[in-house]
Design an enzyme around this catalytic site. Sequence first.
Site, PDB file in Angstrom:
ATOM      1  N   ASN A  45       3.166   2.935  -6.599  1.00  0.00           N
ATOM      2  CA  ASN A  45       1.996   2.329  -7.230  1.00  0.00           C
ATOM      3  C   ASN A  45       1.336   3.402  -8.097  1.00  0.00           C
ATOM      4  OD1 ASN A  45      -0.350   1.069  -7.962  1.00  0.00           O
ATOM      5  ND2 ASN A  45      -1.280   1.098  -5.924  1.00  0.00           N
TER       6      ASN A  45
ATOM      7  N   LYS B  15      -1.044   3.066 -10.115  1.00  0.00           N
ATOM      8  CA  LYS B  15      -2.470   2.804 -10.353  1.00  0.00           C
ATOM      9  C   LYS B  15      -2.774   2.946 -11.857  1.00  0.00           C
ATOM     10  CE  LYS B  15      -3.316   4.386  -5.712  1.00  0.00           C
ATOM     11  NZ  LYS B  15      -4.286   4.550  -4.671  1.00  0.00           N
TER      12      LYS B  15
ATOM     13  N   HIS C  75      -4.171  -5.531  -3.066  1.00  0.00           N
ATOM     14  CA  HIS C  75      -4.242  -4.080  -2.795  1.00  0.00           C
ATOM     15  C   HIS C  75      -5.673  -3.735  -2.389  1.00  0.00           C
ATOM     16  CE1 HIS C  75      -4.452   0.238  -3.561  1.00  0.00           C
ATOM     17  NE2 HIS C  75      -3.147   0.238  -3.311  1.00  0.00           N
TER      18      HIS C  75
ATOM     19  N   GLU D  59      -7.661  -1.540  -3.243  1.00  0.00           N
ATOM     20  CA  GLU D  59      -8.602  -1.261  -4.339  1.00  0.00           C
ATOM     21  C   GLU D  59      -9.047  -2.557  -5.009  1.00  0.00           C
ATOM     22  OE1 GLU D  59      -6.118   1.713  -6.141  1.00  0.00           O
ATOM     23  OE2 GLU D  59      -6.467   2.933  -4.357  1.00  0.00           O
TER      24      GLU D  59
ATOM     25  N   GLU E 267      -1.400  -1.321   4.694  1.00  0.00           N
ATOM     26  CA  GLU E 267      -2.056  -0.149   4.124  1.00  0.00           C
ATOM     27  C   GLU E 267      -3.464  -0.031   4.689  1.00  0.00           C
ATOM     28  OE1 GLU E 267      -0.234   1.144   0.204  1.00  0.00           O
ATOM     29  OE2 GLU E 267      -1.685  -0.385  -0.303  1.00  0.00           O
TER      30      GLU E 267
ATOM     31  N   GLY F 129      -5.220   7.276  -0.335  1.00  0.00           N
ATOM     32  CA  GLY F 129      -5.759   8.310  -1.218  1.00  0.00           C
ATOM     33  C   GLY F 129      -6.656   9.307  -0.507  1.00  0.00           C
TER      34      GLY F 129
ATOM     35  N   SER G 202      -1.355   7.525   1.978  1.00  0.00           N
ATOM     36  CA  SER G 202      -1.141   8.982   1.991  1.00  0.00           C
ATOM     37  C   SER G 202       0.252   9.387   2.458  1.00  0.00           C
ATOM     38  CB  SER G 202      -2.224   9.670   2.833  1.00  0.00           C
ATOM     39  OG  SER G 202      -3.487   9.497   2.221  1.00  0.00           O
TER      40      SER G 202
HETATM   41  C1  PEP Z   1      -1.568   2.932  -2.649  1.00  0.00           C
HETATM   42  O1  PEP Z   1      -2.136   3.020  -3.716  1.00  0.00           O
HETATM   43  O2  PEP Z   1      -1.052   1.849  -2.321  1.00  0.00           O
HETATM   44  C2  PEP Z   1      -1.474   4.101  -1.778  1.00  0.00           C
HETATM   45  C3  PEP Z   1      -0.910   3.972  -0.612  1.00  0.00           C
HETATM   46  O3  PEP Z   1      -1.996   5.268  -2.275  1.00  0.00           O
HETATM   47  P1  PEP Z   1      -1.788   6.744  -1.653  1.00  0.00           P
HETATM   48  O4  PEP Z   1      -0.326   6.918  -1.363  1.00  0.00           O
HETATM   49  O5  PEP Z   1      -2.283   7.677  -2.710  1.00  0.00           O
HETATM   50  O6  PEP Z   1      -2.595   6.820  -0.384  1.00  0.00           O
END
Ligand code: PEP
Length: 249
Positions: free
Chosen positions: A9, A11, A96, A98, A168, A174, A210
């Site tokens: 992803n 972003k 997601h 976000e 997630e 993040g 992460s």
């Molecule tokens: C994500 O954006 O779905 C995600 C898991 O981000 P990160 O790996 O940076 O935590």
Amino acid sequence: MRPLLFAANWKMHLGPDAARAYLDQFLAGYTPQPDRKVWFFPPAISLDTVSRRIAGRPDLLAGAQDVHWEPKGAFTGATSVPLAAEAGARAALVGHSERRHVFGETDADTARKVRAVLAGGLVPVLCVGETLAQREAGETLAVARRQLLAALDGLETDALRRVVIAYEPVWAIGTGRNATPADAAQVHSEIRSWLTGRGAASPMVLYGGSVNLKNIAELLAERELDGVLVGGASLDAATWVQLVSTPVA
Ligand code: PEP
């Protein structure tokens, strides 16, 4: 080897020029592996570039980070499923964290989006996961069940079988904190039984939050994980090549 899916992803990073350079580096460095798929979720502006660059590679796929549920109309700034598909998307993230927590997307929105993605012939990757407060209140499994029910209830079995789930935890995205493999496995198992109980034969359940080069092997050693959805650690092509090449028993 068990089938694994690695989803990147990006972003709001990697415009068309940077995406092209990234993929040149990725394609030069990555040796395809049987049963291993790599999906890229670039920003909408780079979808066409990415899908053209990976054309002819059945192990690679491009997807949209978000879509609107309407196929067309006066929705300034939004991308419809048909528009994403025209740019080469074959999957779309839905819900997601976000989108849910920064843009205020509701469970009802995720239901509409999942249906639109399926109707357009794309694979929905439905993201679910609890906030830190919900985890500390012992609501992790209940939140996952509620988000699944809200987004997927009423789907025909054939449609349900096409859905990929990404667990997630919001507190892990993040932040540098990730769920332990055992914690993730417990939630994955709950998600899997929710889906199989409704007829989805062998659902794909990814973990996200992460994931990086240090923790990927330990996470994927847990067989409940069918792969990972990765933000930060997917942005550098060399790191991503290493990550998706991780040996897994
Ligand atoms: C994500 O954006 O779905 C995600 C898991 O981000 P990160 O790996 O940076 O935590």
